[in-house]
Each structure stands twice: as C-alpha cells, then as structure tokens.
Design a protein around this motif. Structure first.
Motif, short mmCIF file in Angstrom:
data_model
loop_
_atom_site.label_atom_id
_atom_site.label_comp_id
_atom_site.label_asym_id
_atom_site.label_seq_id
_atom_site.Cartn_x
_atom_site.Cartn_y
_atom_site.Cartn_z
N ALA A 1 137.49 24.73 -11.52
CA ALA A 1 138.19 23.57 -11.76
C ALA A 1 136.97 22.71 -11.95
CB ALA A 1 139.04 22.94 -10.60
N VAL A 2 135.87 22.54 -11.14
CA VAL A 2 134.94 21.75 -11.25
C VAL A 2 133.95 22.05 -12.56
CG1 VAL A 2 132.29 21.24 -10.35
CG2 VAL A 2 134.35 21.14 -8.67
N ALA A 3 133.95 23.48 -12.94
CA ALA A 3 133.30 23.70 -14.25
C ALA A 3 133.98 23.04 -15.56
CB ALA A 3 133.42 25.23 -14.57
N GLU A 4 135.32 22.93 -15.31
CA GLU A 4 136.07 22.06 -16.45
C GLU A 4 135.77 20.49 -16.35
OE1 GLU A 4 137.93 23.32 -18.74
OE2 GLU A 4 137.81 25.19 -17.85
N LEU A 5 135.69 20.07 -15.37
CA LEU A 5 135.08 18.63 -15.07
C LEU A 5 133.77 18.35 -15.75
CD1 LEU A 5 136.98 16.13 -14.01
CD2 LEU A 5 137.96 18.41 -13.52
N ALA A 6 132.96 19.40 -15.61
CA ALA A 6 131.48 19.28 -15.69
C ALA A 6 131.12 19.35 -17.23
CB ALA A 6 130.89 20.20 -15.01
N ALA A 7 132.27 19.97 -17.92
CA ALA A 7 132.02 20.07 -19.24
C ALA A 7 132.48 18.91 -20.11
CB ALA A 7 132.97 21.14 -19.66
N VAL A 8 133.10 17.65 -19.52
CA VAL A 8 133.59 16.61 -20.19
C VAL A 8 132.36 15.80 -20.63
CG1 VAL A 8 135.72 16.56 -18.79
CG2 VAL A 8 133.83 15.04 -18.26
#
Length: 361
Positions: free
Chosen positions: A178-185
């Motif tokens: 989940a955090v990896a998806e946020l970090a990619a924005v």
C-alpha cells in the motif's frame, strides 16, 4: 395513535396542531411528517376527523427537535438523541457535541476544497502565486518489544509522507504494498489535483493488497501540493500537524470505539482503555476495491511539522508528549525521541512513523 378522549392524561386542555406549531417553532407540515416517522407522536388523534392534538408536556421535546434540526442534524440522529435524552441527558449532550464536532471538521475540509476550487476556476493556482513548499523528513520503523514481526510501513519524500499498519498473516506485505503505491505518486501544485492523485493512489493500493486473504492494512498519507497539505486516511493510523508547539490531529479514527465516542455513548477519556479500540470500521482489507478514504485539505506554513504514525505510537503515548518529542530541533532526533517514548511505554505493538518539516524550496 388514536384516542377518543377530550383531554390529555394530565387533565389540561390539548393544543391543536396549529397552537403546538406556534409554541415549538415547528411547522404543521413538519409535525405531520414527524408523526409519520414516529419521531414525535401527537398525544391524541381525533378518530373521526384525523386532527392531531398535542399535550403541553410535549413542548420541551418538540423544541429540542426544532433546535437539533436548526443545526442540521439528520432526522435519524435527532430521534436517537431524543431517545437518549429521555434516559441520559448527559449522554444526549455528548452526542450533540460529537455531531457538531463532525460538522466543524467537515466544514474545515470543505473550506480547503472550496479554496482549491476557486484557484482552479480562476486559473491562478498556487504554482503561479506562491512558492511550493517541500517536506524535509524521515520515516522510521520499530518492531516494538512484544511483536515477533514488523507489519508497519512508512515513507517520507520531499512531497509526500505515508504510514500503514498491516494486520493478519500477510499484514506486513499488505502495508508495504500500500505504501509503495503512495510513494509512486507525482505531487501536483494544486490541492484539488492532489485530491484526485490521492484518491487514485488509494484505489491502486486497494488493488495491490487484493487477494491477501484475512489480511489488510490501514493507510494514511499527506501530500504537499503547493502550500497546502492534502490528507487521505483509512483506519486508525493518524496524521498530526505541529505548529508553535501545539499538536493538531488531522484525522479521525475509523474504529468502533471512535464511533461510540462520536455518538456520545462513550467519553473520550474512556476510549483509550477499551480492549476493542483496535476494531476497525474501514481499512484496505484485501477483499478487492477498498472504501473511499477521508480527504481533507489544510493550510501549512514554513516551520510546521507533519507527523504520521501508526497506533503503536499514538495508542500508548499522550498527545502532549508527542508534541514535545516531535518538536525536537532536528527532525531525525525528533523521530528517534518518538520511538523512545513508545518503548518507554512497553512498545506493545509495531511502530511506524513519518515526520517531516515544511520548508521553503
């Protein structure tokens, strides 16, 4: 209800619906609707004409309904507060306070959204009028003193901070995905665009944890868009803003206990000791598309600090202690001081935190 008597149980003359409307500030139309809904029944209904009559003793309840409606309380909630007032006036007062607190929080969030919308339609966004801030911070994890595995995740970058608290057998992978998806924005300059970005990222995070049976994660993120902080939240991890030594909470826990507090059925000071305080109402549960996050927009200024943390920290450390430690001169030292506070309280859970200072580029 129907009754063929010509007076009330107390022997006083009944009030016609018109007289009762004038005495209570409720219209006759509203009184008829409240009767149909079972919210406020007349004392007597003429069996031949269907005309409604009210007892003078009903005026206090009717006035309470009128006041609650004036502050915008939904009818279902009005009925619950009135029923609570009959047996527990203090509980009813807490319920009203909780409702108004939620209104103020929603109003504050809409104020930020409205300001962003004004900028957008005028074509004069933050990117043209003010320097964009950046976040200078750190992300830290601590397994704690009891847990045998780390199921939290945290991220800090110049425009975004995020934390997640996984649960279940695959909680660790869920939190990290989940955090990896946020970090990619990629952070935009306008807060309105930031809302869209975070909504999309949370949707992608839900997809990323889908299929992890019996597992899931909370997720809280703060995105810096120009000079505004856009916060998206699901679960019981928290976001705080520290300014001039004062810590302000930016999120509301999606838990059973918080719902009881909001409803006035539980005092805030009683919530921390409840064994069911960790029962979540919303999270990314691995079952596919997750619930929509709560979204808010906040003005920030240089020197503010943003703290995101899982309940391994906020659940054991008082907010005044969080404020003191988070305000340490160097952000890295402040982060380590926060972890030390959790350990001093026994660190019964994993701790994940992201702490950042708002700075001019």
């Amino acid at each position: 209800m129907s009754d063929t008597t010509s007076g009330t149980a107390s022997g006083t003359a009944p009030l016609t619906i018109g007289d009762f409307a004038r005495a209570t500030g409720l219209s006759a139309k509203a009184l008829r609707r409240y009767d149909e809904l079972g919210l406020l029944r007349p004392d007597r209904v003429d069996p031949y004409t269907g005309y409604r009559y009210y007892a003078e003793a009903q005026t206090d309840e009717a006035r309470l309904i009128a006041w609650l409606r004036r502050i915008g309380m939904p009818l279902a909630e009005v009925g619950r507060v009135c029923a609570l007032h009959a047996r527990d006036p203090a509980g009813a007062a807490r319920a009203i306070r909780a409702y108004w607190a939620s209104v103020e929080a929603e109003t504050a969030a809409r104020r930020g959204l409205a300001a962003s919308l004004v900028e957008r339609v005028k074509g004069t966004g933050t990117a043209m009028n003010a320097p964009s801030y950046v976040l200078t911070g750190t992300a830290l994890l601590d397994q704690g003193l009891v847990r045998t595995a780390q199921q939290d995740a945290a991220h800090a970058s110049p425009r975004l901070v995020a934390v997640a608290d996984g649960y279940g057998p695959e909680g660790g992978p869920a939190a990290r995905a989940a955090v990896a998806e946020l970090a990619a924005v990629r952070a935009p300059e306008r807060a309105g665009d930031g809302l869209n970005v975070l909504e999309d990222a949370f949707r992608a995070a839900g997809d990323a944890v889908a299929g992890l049976a019996g597992s899931g994660t909370t997720l809280t993120a703060a995105l810096l868009a120009g000079t505004r902080l856009v916060v998206a939240h699901l679960g019981d991890s928290r976001a705080y803003l520290l300014r001039d030594g004062r810590l302000r909470r930016l999120t509301r826990d999606d838990t059973v206990v918080q719902a009881l507090v909001d409803a006035g059925e539980l005092a805030p000071e009683e919530a921390a000791g409840r064994p069911d305080r960790v029962l979540l109402l919303k999270a990314l549960d691995g079952g596919g598309a997750g619930p929509a996050p709560a979204l808010t927009v906040h003005d920030v200024r240089a020197g503010d600090r943003v703290l995101l943390c899982t309940d391994g920290l906020s659940g054991v450390v008082e907010e005044d202690e969080l404020a003191r430690a988070a305000g340490e001169a160097a952000v890295g030292e402040a982060g380590r001081a926060l972890l030390a506070l959790a350990r001093a309280e026994g660190a019964p859970d994993n701790v994940g935190l992201a702490l950042a200072t708002v700075t001019a580029p």
